[in-house]
Design a protein around this motif. Sequence first.
Motif, PDB file in Angstrom:
ATOM      1  N   SER A 146       0.853  -1.187   0.000  1.00  0.00           N
ATOM      2  CA  SER A 146       0.000   0.000   0.000  1.00  0.00           C
ATOM      3  C   SER A 146       0.887   1.235   0.000  1.00  0.00           C
ATOM      4  O   SER A 146       2.110   1.146  -0.127  1.00  0.00           O
ATOM      5  CB  SER A 146      -0.957   0.008   1.199  1.00  0.00           C
ATOM      6  OG  SER A 146      -1.946   1.025   1.013  1.00  0.00           O
ATOM      7  N   ASP A 199       1.210   7.709   1.123  1.00  0.00           N
ATOM      8  CA  ASP A 199       0.275   8.814   0.891  1.00  0.00           C
ATOM      9  C   ASP A 199      -0.216   8.752  -0.543  1.00  0.00           C
ATOM     10  O   ASP A 199       0.350   8.072  -1.394  1.00  0.00           O
ATOM     11  CB  ASP A 199       0.923  10.172   1.185  1.00  0.00           C
ATOM     12  CG  ASP A 199       2.057  10.507   0.238  1.00  0.00           C
ATOM     13  OD1 ASP A 199       2.815   9.595  -0.142  1.00  0.00           O
ATOM     14  OD2 ASP A 199       2.182  11.692  -0.141  1.00  0.00           O
ATOM     15  N   GLU A 200      -1.302   9.471  -0.796  1.00  0.00           N
ATOM     16  CA  GLU A 200      -1.906   9.490  -2.121  1.00  0.00           C
ATOM     17  C   GLU A 200      -2.524  10.853  -2.395  1.00  0.00           C
ATOM     18  O   GLU A 200      -3.138  11.466  -1.506  1.00  0.00           O
ATOM     19  CB  GLU A 200      -2.982   8.403  -2.235  1.00  0.00           C
ATOM     20  CG  GLU A 200      -3.757   8.390  -3.531  1.00  0.00           C
ATOM     21  CD  GLU A 200      -2.903   8.094  -4.761  1.00  0.00           C
ATOM     22  OE1 GLU A 200      -2.125   8.986  -5.157  1.00  0.00           O
ATOM     23  OE2 GLU A 200      -3.027   6.983  -5.323  1.00  0.00           O
ATOM     24  N   MET A 251      -5.415   3.530  -1.180  1.00  0.00           N
ATOM     25  CA  MET A 251      -5.856   4.608  -0.291  1.00  0.00           C
ATOM     26  C   MET A 251      -7.054   5.344  -0.878  1.00  0.00           C
ATOM     27  O   MET A 251      -7.968   5.733  -0.161  1.00  0.00           O
ATOM     28  CB  MET A 251      -4.721   5.611  -0.066  1.00  0.00           C
ATOM     29  CG  MET A 251      -3.738   5.251   1.029  1.00  0.00           C
ATOM     30  SD  MET A 251      -2.634   6.633   1.388  1.00  0.00           S
ATOM     31  CE  MET A 251      -2.407   6.411   3.164  1.00  0.00           C
ATOM     32  N   CYS A 260     -10.595   4.640   4.638  1.00  0.00           N
ATOM     33  CA  CYS A 260      -9.198   4.315   4.316  1.00  0.00           C
ATOM     34  C   CYS A 260      -8.547   3.552   5.465  1.00  0.00           C
ATOM     35  O   CYS A 260      -7.834   2.571   5.243  1.00  0.00           O
ATOM     36  CB  CYS A 260      -8.426   5.600   4.017  1.00  0.00           C
ATOM     37  SG  CYS A 260      -6.754   5.319   3.401  1.00  0.00           S
ATOM     38  N   LEU A 287      -6.878  -0.210   5.325  1.00  0.00           N
ATOM     39  CA  LEU A 287      -5.499  -0.448   5.743  1.00  0.00           C
ATOM     40  C   LEU A 287      -5.410  -1.403   6.933  1.00  0.00           C
ATOM     41  O   LEU A 287      -4.358  -2.000   7.160  1.00  0.00           O
ATOM     42  CB  LEU A 287      -4.824   0.880   6.090  1.00  0.00           C
ATOM     43  CG  LEU A 287      -4.455   1.768   4.903  1.00  0.00           C
ATOM     44  CD1 LEU A 287      -3.865   3.082   5.386  1.00  0.00           C
ATOM     45  CD2 LEU A 287      -3.486   1.065   3.961  1.00  0.00           C
ATOM     46  N   CYS A 305      -4.686   7.452   9.367  1.00  0.00           N
ATOM     47  CA  CYS A 305      -4.726   8.310   8.180  1.00  0.00           C
ATOM     48  C   CYS A 305      -5.202   9.709   8.531  1.00  0.00           C
ATOM     49  O   CYS A 305      -5.926   9.912   9.512  1.00  0.00           O
ATOM     50  CB  CYS A 305      -5.666   7.739   7.124  1.00  0.00           C
ATOM     51  SG  CYS A 305      -5.210   6.120   6.509  1.00  0.00           S
TER      52      CYS A 305
END
Length: 230
Positions: free
Chosen positions: A66, A69-70, A102, A116, A120, A162
């Motif tokens: 994963s 950050d996105e 994400m 999110c 995760l 997150c």
Amino acid sequence: MPLTQSLYESAEALNQEFAKEIVALLKQGIDERGRASLMVSGGRTPLPLFKALSEADLDWSRVDVSLVDERWVDESSDASNTRLVKQNLLVGKAAAARFIEMKSPEADAADAVIDCEGRLSAVSQPFDVLILGMGEDGHTASLFPCSEQLADGLKLDSGRVCIATQPTTAPHQRMSLTLPAIVASRNIFLHLTGDKKRQVLEDAVANSTATEKPIVAVINAASVTLKWAP
């Protein structure tokens, strides 16, 4: 905490050796716990590393991948880290890995934080390997010094995995791991290339607070290994 430094003569040497180290750590996680997790960052720096990893012999079907950050953009966007990882890491042998995204359909990242975190939670934790980058402003993940959400992202006792952030010096709303989620990882690496980035890092560690240069918050709270080449 002291920053461990692994310095290489070339980016090629760094990527080959770093990939071997990551694979060894993931194999250890699989052997000890049945699954292992790899959290990666976007940008151009990790692309050769992704290529090396994608060709590595590993039981990728037991690896969760994963993002640190996105950017809150569609996968069709060139700015999407999801797109970057799918095209450069999750190919070849690594295509067998399980990828946890994400990004979700909500228009506002702030409305997607709980969702999110839920996705995760399926990732093997603590994360076995987490790879950070750093911007020239000292930001890491999407914890930007200019962001109103920075203080919440740096709270070690927040209990959050997150946070949605909105930098004022970079485009796009973001979803980012929080500082406590980052520093809970078993192995944390900072992957940088070029003299300028190393100078920024050294200056930040010597002269800046965690809110001025968020990478300092990570280094102060956890054992971090710098992987650097010119």
